[in-house]
Write an enzyme that holds these catalytic residues in place. Structure first.
Site, PDB file in Angstrom:
ATOM      1  N   HIS A   1      21.168  15.075  -0.342  1.00 52.87           N
ATOM      2  CA  HIS A   1      19.702  14.951  -0.348  1.00 52.87           C
ATOM      3  C   HIS A   1      19.151  15.387   0.996  1.00 52.87           C
ATOM      4  O   HIS A   1      19.898  15.510   1.971  1.00 52.87           O
ATOM      5  CB  HIS A   1      19.285  13.511  -0.648  1.00 52.87           C
ATOM      6  CG  HIS A   1      19.778  12.515   0.369  1.00 52.87           C
ATOM      7  ND1 HIS A   1      19.124  12.266   1.543  1.00 52.87           N
ATOM      8  CD2 HIS A   1      20.876  11.731   0.377  1.00 52.87           C
ATOM      9  CE1 HIS A   1      19.797  11.370   2.237  1.00 52.87           C
ATOM     10  NE2 HIS A   1      20.865  11.023   1.564  1.00 52.87           N
TER      11      HIS A   1
ATOM     12  N   GLY B   1       0.794  -1.227   0.000  1.00 51.38           N
ATOM     13  CA  GLY B   1       0.000   0.000   0.000  1.00 51.38           C
ATOM     14  C   GLY B   1       0.823   1.271   0.000  1.00 51.38           C
ATOM     15  O   GLY B   1       0.350   2.321   0.409  1.00 51.38           O
TER      16      GLY B   1
ATOM     17  N   GLU C   1     -15.799  25.563   8.403  1.00 52.39           N
ATOM     18  CA  GLU C   1     -16.736  25.537   9.518  1.00 52.39           C
ATOM     19  C   GLU C   1     -18.165  25.835   9.084  1.00 52.39           C
ATOM     20  O   GLU C   1     -19.106  25.408   9.719  1.00 52.39           O
ATOM     21  CB  GLU C   1     -16.303  26.551  10.588  1.00 52.39           C
ATOM     22  CG  GLU C   1     -15.012  26.140  11.274  1.00 52.39           C
ATOM     23  CD  GLU C   1     -14.666  27.036  12.448  1.00 52.39           C
ATOM     24  OE1 GLU C   1     -15.255  28.136  12.540  1.00 52.39           O
ATOM     25  OE2 GLU C   1     -13.806  26.640  13.249  1.00 52.39           O
TER      26      GLU C   1
ATOM     27  N   ARG D   1       4.979  42.550  11.109  1.00 53.41           N
ATOM     28  CA  ARG D   1       6.320  42.567  10.531  1.00 53.41           C
ATOM     29  C   ARG D   1       6.487  43.750   9.589  1.00 53.41           C
ATOM     30  O   ARG D   1       5.639  44.046   8.774  1.00 53.41           O
ATOM     31  CB  ARG D   1       6.549  41.258   9.780  1.00 53.41           C
ATOM     32  CG  ARG D   1       7.988  40.950   9.489  1.00 53.41           C
ATOM     33  CD  ARG D   1       8.138  39.511   9.053  1.00 53.41           C
ATOM     34  NE  ARG D   1       8.106  38.587  10.188  1.00 53.41           N
ATOM     35  CZ  ARG D   1       7.835  37.291  10.059  1.00 53.41           C
ATOM     36  NH1 ARG D   1       7.528  36.791   8.895  1.00 53.41           N
ATOM     37  NH2 ARG D   1       7.850  36.518  11.109  1.00 53.41           N
TER      38      ARG D   1
ATOM     39  N   THR E   1     -14.548  31.443  20.200  1.00 56.45           N
ATOM     40  CA  THR E   1     -15.794  31.448  19.443  1.00 56.45           C
ATOM     41  C   THR E   1     -16.589  32.724  19.711  1.00 56.45           C
ATOM     42  O   THR E   1     -16.685  33.169  20.847  1.00 56.45           O
ATOM     43  CB  THR E   1     -16.653  30.237  19.874  1.00 56.45           C
ATOM     44  OG1 THR E   1     -15.820  29.096  19.825  1.00 56.45           O
ATOM     45  CG2 THR E   1     -17.844  30.052  18.970  1.00 56.45           C
TER      46      THR E   1
ATOM     47  N   GLU F   1       4.387  -8.772 -11.148  1.00 55.67           N
ATOM     48  CA  GLU F   1       3.198  -9.019 -10.343  1.00 55.67           C
ATOM     49  C   GLU F   1       1.931  -8.806 -11.162  1.00 55.67           C
ATOM     50  O   GLU F   1       1.250  -9.734 -11.523  1.00 55.67           O
ATOM     51  CB  GLU F   1       3.229  -8.117  -9.118  1.00 55.67           C
ATOM     52  CG  GLU F   1       2.363  -8.619  -7.995  1.00 55.67           C
ATOM     53  CD  GLU F   1       2.751  -7.982  -6.673  1.00 55.67           C
ATOM     54  OE1 GLU F   1       3.516  -6.998  -6.683  1.00 55.67           O
ATOM     55  OE2 GLU F   1       2.286  -8.471  -5.631  1.00 55.67           O
TER      56      GLU F   1
ATOM     57  N   LEU G   1     -16.408  37.237  10.677  1.00 56.30           N
ATOM     58  CA  LEU G   1     -16.776  38.577  10.221  1.00 56.30           C
ATOM     59  C   LEU G   1     -15.543  39.317   9.682  1.00 56.30           C
ATOM     60  O   LEU G   1     -15.607  40.023   8.675  1.00 56.30           O
ATOM     61  CB  LEU G   1     -17.413  39.365  11.376  1.00 56.30           C
ATOM     62  CG  LEU G   1     -17.695  40.851  11.112  1.00 56.30           C
ATOM     63  CD1 LEU G   1     -18.634  41.024   9.917  1.00 56.30           C
ATOM     64  CD2 LEU G   1     -18.285  41.516  12.357  1.00 56.30           C
TER      65      LEU G   1
END
Lengths: 100, 502
Positions: B215, B35, B302, B441, B275, B62, B281
């Site tokens: 790498h 897999g 949401e 920043r 919340t 295979e 808004l």
């Protein structure tokens, strides 16, 4: 009863000692056990890679019994006659003679 | 270190972490458990080659050639077309019907070798994939012969100058392949892993060794998308720092004033609060403030599009015209429909397709619950790197019960250009809201914590709670006798408690 005709193909790679050994051993077995009732074709996979592809040959030597069915294939050492005959599902002459 | 030429793998992220791809003319082994998309990776390597004019040979032990071609056609790869145009050849060594008997060990893989060489010559192959070594053992049993012969085949491939990829099976948890083949066959070994992580399958790729070349180290998540395997490199992502001095409106005039004229054009801004403090808004205002040439993309995790529009409308913001003009696209979905890697790829592909100027994600913290903390951390870092690299103005929201305890806030805050903190303030039994800009920043921002109001006219920034101290610490006092400027309704003495969340 008409004699069974065996069609065998032996796949080898080039002219190696292993190839020569396999050719000799198969010839011996056929001569001793399948007198006059066989057709053997030796295929060098280096010359005929397309046939090897078509028949999905990986290993050499490989013996393929194409006829009569069922199709069987044998890979490797052909020195033991009995194992070869069993592997190819071929009854030795002596047994066939006895059953007649 | 000598220079090693690299061959693009067809997987962008893998090219990144391998610094250009597989070493040319060498063999790279992929060792992976079941897999881990080994066959897809092998096909992708050859497909990319075919596209680049580097023909390939696919050796399969295979699945049949026909099955492979059918399976990867879903990725839009036309293998039959490649075969027809001599850019691809199969060596189909998948098992076929018929009994096979193996006698003594006096054999070699001459048939296979000859077939591979023939196919390589036939199409002029530059790439070879062998998938998979373990499956040879379903047809042949002598491990020592197979090792010896594979070594000969690898050597022959090298002599022919082809770049090859070999897949081998690996038991999950073990370091190397099950058949002890790859350690001496390949200079380059890549591990593929597949494990369960918080109920989600998590697949990673790691370059174990790549001889003579540099790498990236460590595990990188990968996923299979409609375009094939995609590796998500995190640390290899470069942070390209834009220097846009242009300001854009936040959509809230008081906030523009506090931030010195709005957000920077390429800034990433995090809005954090419990919340009901108006984060969505803020998002609606931000999108609504888009200039006539600006395009906006919203990822809503949401609320649905309709809920979003309805709520915005109740605050006097009508987003429908923007959407009608094709300048606003809303991608609303439940976080649980996909794993984090897929969400990231979806976000990237939407951004690449829509080319927005403004991006909003509402909320990032909704995605936090679908993965492990580690996976979420990788996601947020990759996302922020991506947004930054793209130079879009981004507003991300996060629902935080308390400052510093949310993974989102913690991870994003280090890379965000500005953080808008939204908080409830309880003042003598009355709930008030406070807003502050934690950092900005590249510009001077209003250091005040100001009260704000949410009404039918949207968000209105009021005066600062000037005398309040220790708000960010969570326990807020103001000195005895000091006034609360601009908050005439508030008593002028006593303690103000600062509540976190409802």
């Amino acid at each position: 009863m008409s004699p069974t005709s065996y069609v065998l193909k032996l796949y080898v790679t080039g002219q190696t000692a292993r190839a020569q050994r396999a050719i000799e051993q198969l010839k011996r077995i056929c001569d001793e056990e399948l007198q006059g009732t066989y057709h053997v074709e030796v295929v060098d996979v280096l010359e005929h890679p397309d046939i090897a592809e078509d028949q999905n040959v990986l290993a050499t030597p490989t013996v393929v019994k194409e006829l009569p069915p069922p199709m069987r294939r044998l890979i490797g050492d052909l020195s033991d006659t009995e194992k070869v005959l069993v592997g190819l599902n071929i009854q030795p002459l002596a047994v066939r003679g006895g059953s007649e | 270190m000598t220079h090693v030429e690299k061959v693009p793998t067809g997987i962008e992220g893998l090219d990144l972490i391998s610094r250009g791809g597989f070493p040319r003319g060498r063999t790279t082994v992929f060792a992976g458990s079941a897999g881990t998309a080994k066959t897809v990776i092998a096909c992708q390597f050859l497909h990319r080659g075919a596209e680049l004019g580097e023909p390939g040979v696919f050796v399969t032990f295979e699945e049949s050639a026909a099955d492979i071609a059918r399976n990867v056609s879903a990725f839009g790869w036309d293998l039959q077309g490649h075969v027809a145009s001599d850019r691809w050849a199969f060596v189909d060594a998948s098992p076929r019907p018929g009994e096979s008997v193996e006698l003594g060990p006096d054999y070699d893989l001459g048939g296979l070798m000859s077939r591979i060489e023939h196919a390589v010559k036939k199409v002029g192959a530059k790439r070879v994939a062998i998938d998979s070594v373990g499956a040879i053992f379903s047809q042949l049993t002598d491990a020592s012969i197979i090792r010896r012969e594979l070594f000969a085949i690898m050597w022959s491939l090298r002599e022919m100058g082809v770049t090859s990829l070999v897949t081998v099976e690996r038991a999950e948890g073990s370091e190397v392949g099950r058949f002890g083949v790859e350690e001496f066959v390949a200079d380059n070994v890549i591990l593929l892993r597949n494990r369960l992580d918080s109920d989600n399958r998590r697949r990673t790729v790691e370059i174990l060794k790549m001889r003579g070349t540099d790498h990236q180290k460590g595990e990188y998540p990968f996923t299979v998308t409609s375009q094939g395997v995609q590796v998500i490199p995190l640390s290899a992502m470069q942070l390209t720092q834009g220097a846009a001095n242009e300001r854009i409106s936040t959509g809230v005039s008081g906030l523009d004033a506090m931030s010195g004229g709005g957000f920077f054009r390429d800034a990433m801004v995090l809005a954090a609060g419990p919340t009901g403090t108006g984060k969505t808004l803020l998002v609606s205002s931000f999108l609504n403030a888009a200039g006539p040439q600006e395009r906006c993309l919203l990822f809503a995790y949401e609320e649905s599009r309709d809920q979003m529009f309805r709520n915005a409308l109740s605050s006097g913001i009508d987003l429908e015209p923007l959407e009608r003009e094709g300048r606003l696209k809303i991608v609303a979905m439940y976080p649980e429909v996909a794993v984090l890697e897929d969400h990231l790829l979806r976000i990237k592909s939407e951004i690449e397709t829509f080319q927005p100027d403004r991006v909003a994600i509402d909320s990032l913290s909704a995605l936090e619950r679908i993965g492990s903390p580690k996976a979420f951390r990788e996601f947020t870092v990759a996302l922020s790197s991506y947004l930054r690299a793209h130079g879009v103005a981004a507003l991300l929201t996060t629902t935080t019960p308390m400052l510093g305890t949310s993974a989102t806030e913690h991870e994003v805050s280090t890379v965000a250009d500005a953080i808008i903190l939204l908080r409830y303030v309880e003042v003598q039994g009355r709930m008030r809201r406070a807003l502050g800009i934690l950092k900005m920043r590249g510009s001077h921002n209003d250091p005040d914590l100001r009260e704000y109001r949410i009404s039918g006219e949207g968000m209105t920034i009021l005066d600062p709670f000037r005398s309040v101290r220790g708000i960010l610490g969570g326990t807020t006092f103001y000195p005895e006798g000091a006034g609360l400027d601009g908050s005439s309704e508030v008593a002028t003495s006593g303690m103000i408690r600062f509540t976190e969340g409802a």
